[in-house]
Design a protein around this motif. Structure first.
Motif, PDB file in Angstrom:
ATOM      1  N   GLU A 120       0.825  -1.208   0.000  1.00 16.68           N
ATOM      2  CA  GLU A 120       0.000   0.000   0.000  1.00 16.68           C
ATOM      3  C   GLU A 120       0.867   1.269   0.000  1.00 16.68           C
ATOM      4  OE1 GLU A 120      -3.732   0.039   2.400  1.00 16.68           O
ATOM      5  OE2 GLU A 120      -2.643   1.643   3.397  1.00 16.68           O
ATOM      6  N   ARG A 123       2.507   1.621  -3.464  1.00 18.58           N
ATOM      7  CA  ARG A 123       1.558   2.057  -4.498  1.00 18.58           C
ATOM      8  C   ARG A 123       1.113   3.492  -4.270  1.00 18.58           C
ATOM      9  NH1 ARG A 123      -0.860  -1.391  -7.905  1.00 18.58           N
ATOM     10  NH2 ARG A 123      -0.867   0.494  -9.145  1.00 18.58           N
ATOM     11  N   ALA A 124       0.948   3.873  -2.982  1.00 17.59           N
ATOM     12  CA  ALA A 124       0.496   5.232  -2.685  1.00 17.59           C
ATOM     13  C   ALA A 124       1.538   6.263  -3.121  1.00 17.59           C
ATOM     14  CB  ALA A 124       0.205   5.380  -1.196  1.00 17.59           C
ATOM     15  N   SER A 125       2.814   5.838  -3.207  1.00 14.24           N
ATOM     16  CA  SER A 125       3.842   6.791  -3.616  1.00 14.24           C
ATOM     17  C   SER A 125       3.942   6.888  -5.138  1.00 14.24           C
ATOM     18  CB  SER A 125       5.193   6.399  -3.025  1.00 14.24           C
ATOM     19  OG  SER A 125       5.699   5.261  -3.687  1.00 14.24           O
ATOM     20  N   GLY A 126       3.102   6.159  -5.850  1.00 16.11           N
ATOM     21  CA  GLY A 126       3.069   6.263  -7.303  1.00 16.11           C
ATOM     22  C   GLY A 126       3.773   5.133  -8.037  1.00 16.11           C
TER      23      GLY A 126
ATOM     24  N   ARG B  49      -8.958   7.542   2.083  1.00 16.25           N
ATOM     25  CA  ARG B  49      -8.276   6.577   1.224  1.00 16.25           C
ATOM     26  C   ARG B  49      -8.890   6.470  -0.170  1.00 16.25           C
ATOM     27  NH1 ARG B  49      -5.428   2.416   3.809  1.00 16.25           N
ATOM     28  NH2 ARG B  49      -6.523   0.903   2.562  1.00 16.25           N
ATOM     29  N   ASN B  52      -6.878   8.976  -2.888  1.00 18.19           N
ATOM     30  CA  ASN B  52      -5.768   8.498  -3.730  1.00 18.19           C
ATOM     31  C   ASN B  52      -6.029   7.087  -4.253  1.00 18.19           C
ATOM     32  OD1 ASN B  52      -5.358   7.070  -1.406  1.00 18.19           O
ATOM     33  ND2 ASN B  52      -3.171   7.509  -1.226  1.00 18.19           N
ATOM     34  N   ARG B  80      -1.054   9.581  -8.022  1.00 19.53           N
ATOM     35  CA  ARG B  80      -0.597   9.278  -6.661  1.00 19.53           C
ATOM     36  C   ARG B  80       0.781   9.889  -6.373  1.00 19.53           C
ATOM     37  NH1 ARG B  80      -2.240   2.973  -6.829  1.00 19.53           N
ATOM     38  NH2 ARG B  80      -4.272   3.082  -5.805  1.00 19.53           N
ATOM     39  N   PHE B  85       0.902  10.241   1.223  1.00 20.41           N
ATOM     40  CA  PHE B  85       0.001   9.479   2.074  1.00 20.41           C
ATOM     41  C   PHE B  85       0.770   8.966   3.284  1.00 20.41           C
ATOM     42  CE2 PHE B  85      -2.011   5.402   3.293  1.00 20.41           C
ATOM     43  CZ  PHE B  85      -3.266   5.888   3.645  1.00 20.41           C
ATOM     44  N   ALA B  87       0.196   6.693   6.715  1.00 20.64           N
ATOM     45  CA  ALA B  87      -0.753   5.777   7.343  1.00 20.64           C
ATOM     46  C   ALA B  87      -0.490   5.677   8.843  1.00 20.64           C
ATOM     47  CB  ALA B  87      -0.650   4.397   6.703  1.00 20.64           C
TER      48      ALA B  87
END
Lengths: 219, 246
Positions: A120, A123-126, B49, B52, B80, B85, B87
């Motif tokens: 996660e 993927r969130a960082s691109g 969530r 993104n 993204r 992000f 968490a």
């Protein structure tokens, strides 16, 4: 009563060493082949694409379920004929495909043991799925699975003794031939057992060293 | 130029029979800091969530800087790359040193040169008080330090929007402040931020708007002054009464 005569060992030492060399080469080549096969199949196994995951499951289940002896004979007589592989390469291909199925399961378990947050975060960082697998998930998964991989490769060395049935002159076949000419089965098989043990124990030590090297760094 | 950074329009989402977002709409203007607060299970984390696309949506639309998040034609990785992000559970890469955690995405997603990525990463880490930790492994850091590295890792991509999903919920009470201070410092730089939080004082002090959620819906959106002194809904009054009078 049977009197042991160990002179058969030093007299035939070059022959034994030739067998060790061949067993090691065949094991090493099939190990090197089974790693990419296993990693690829393991990755496919966790793919979100159902078709890819299913095909990989078929590969794993089939080759895990067929006895290696049967597989080697089949590859030698059927696939080997078509592809003109010869006994040596039939043996390597057979061992690699067989071992690859087990490596795939080990790799799958390793990937699934990496916490979900890792994928996660990546993927969130691109990153793409493939980048995340390559840079974040696999490096962690491989380190987690070194112990079961070591067992798999030790099994591979031992399993390689079966290639003697398709007339590859490995350590086991050399033993059979020596016993046939000298009738010294106790001495020959004892020594051969010792040689296999030295090979597998050596590998086990090398992997333990690798494990310590990885672990000391970040855990 | 569009002055709305995030536009959430009539978004609904369900997990099986459970509705987690019910027709939610919200506009987040550029350079503002929004806090999402509310009881557990209200849908705050899920909503943040979806921005993104870590969570998909079943109905409605979400735009980030004018780009549709749910449109299959949108390059989600490029989108993204512009959204930081952070968490609850940090999720640092344990096999990489702190600096390598921070430079990984700039190197491989933005294709920045190694020298540039490391220079920038070192600067960001220093600004968050982590100059002496660049070559440590995550396991050697405290929770508060790990979370600050996670913030640095997000900032290294130079995002135009930062999302925080309960950034202090997994921390020991005494480590919360250092992370909140880091977020507070960011708020002053003018970056758009969304923070899901249970830290009411923090929300009151640094946020421009409070978004109160309960039962998969946004019940109130107000300035901190209005919300904390005179909540409009019964549900918000009840919530505040329970958590402020402990």
């Amino acid at each position: 009563m049977y009197t042991a005569n160990w002179s058969v060992i030093p007299q035939n030492l070059p022959l034994f060493l030739e067998g060790v060399r061949l067993t090691l080469t065949i094991s090493a080549l099939s190990l090197v082949l089974s790693l990419p096969i296993g990693i690829f199949a393991g990755l496919c196994r966790v793919s979100r694409n159902r078709v890819i995951a299913f095909l990989s499951a078929c590969y794993v289940e089939f080759f895990r379920g067929v006895p290696l002896l049967v597989l080697l004979i089949w590859i030698f007589f059927v696939l080997g004929r078509f592809l003109r592989l010869g006994s040596y390469w039939s043996a390597i291909v057979g061992l690699a495909i067989f071992s690859g199925a087990f490596v795939a399961e080990v790799v799958r378990a390793g990937i699934q043991a990496v916490p979900k947050g890792q994928m996660e975060a990546a993927r969130a960082s691109g990153m793409t799925y493939i980048q995340a697998m390559k840079l974040v998930i696999l490096p962690q998964a491989i380190r987690k699975v070194l112990p079961p991989l070591a067992s798999q490769f030790i099994i591979l060395i031992k399993d390689s003794s079966l290639v003697s049935v398709i007339s590859v002159v490995d350590l086991t076949l050399i033993g059979k031939n020596l016993v046939a000419t000298t009738f010294r089965s106790l001495e020959v098989w004892s020594f051969i057992a010792l040689l296999y043990f030295v090979m597998t124990f050596g590998l086990s030590k090398i992997i333990a060293l690798l494990e310590r090297k990885f672990r000391a760094e970040w855990q | 130029m569009n002055d709305v950074m995030v536009s959430i329009r009539n978004v609904s989402k369900r997990f099986g029979a459970l509705e987690v977002l019910k027709d939610v709409s919200l506009d987040i203007p550029r350079s503002q800091v929004f806090a999402f607060i509310g009881p557990s299970g209200a849908g705050k984390s899920t909503l943040v969530r979806t921005i993104n696309a870590l969570e998909g949506i079943q109905a409605g639309e979400i735009f980030v800087d004018g780009i549709s998040v749910a449109d299959p034609k949108t390059d989600i990785n490029a989108l993204r790359a512009n959204i930081g992000f952070v968490a609850q559970s940090f999720n640092l890469y344990p096999h990489l040193r702190v600096l390598d955690n921070v430079t990984l995405a700039p190197l491989h997603v933005k294709k920045v040169s190694k020298a540039e990525a490391e220079e920038k990463g070192t600067t960001i880490l220093a600004s968050l008080g982590l100059a002496d930790k660049v070559s440590a492994f995550p396991a050697q850091l405290s929770g508060g330090q790990q979370q600050r590295v996670a913030i640095a890792r997000a900032l290294a991509m130079e995002p135009k929007l930062m999302l925080f999903d309960e950034p202090t919920s997994a921390l020991d009470p005494e480590l919360i402040k250092e992370v909140l201070d880091a977020i507070r410092g960011l708020a002053e730089t003018g970056i758009t931020m969304v923070v899901v939080t249970h830290e009411m004082n923090f929300a009151r002090e640094i946020c421009d708007r409070i978004v109160f959620m309960a039962n998969a819906q946004i019940l109130e959106t107000a300035s901190p002054g209005e919300f904390f002194s005179a909540p409009k809904t019964e549900r918000a009054r009840d919530f505040l009464g329970k958590i402020l009078n402990r």
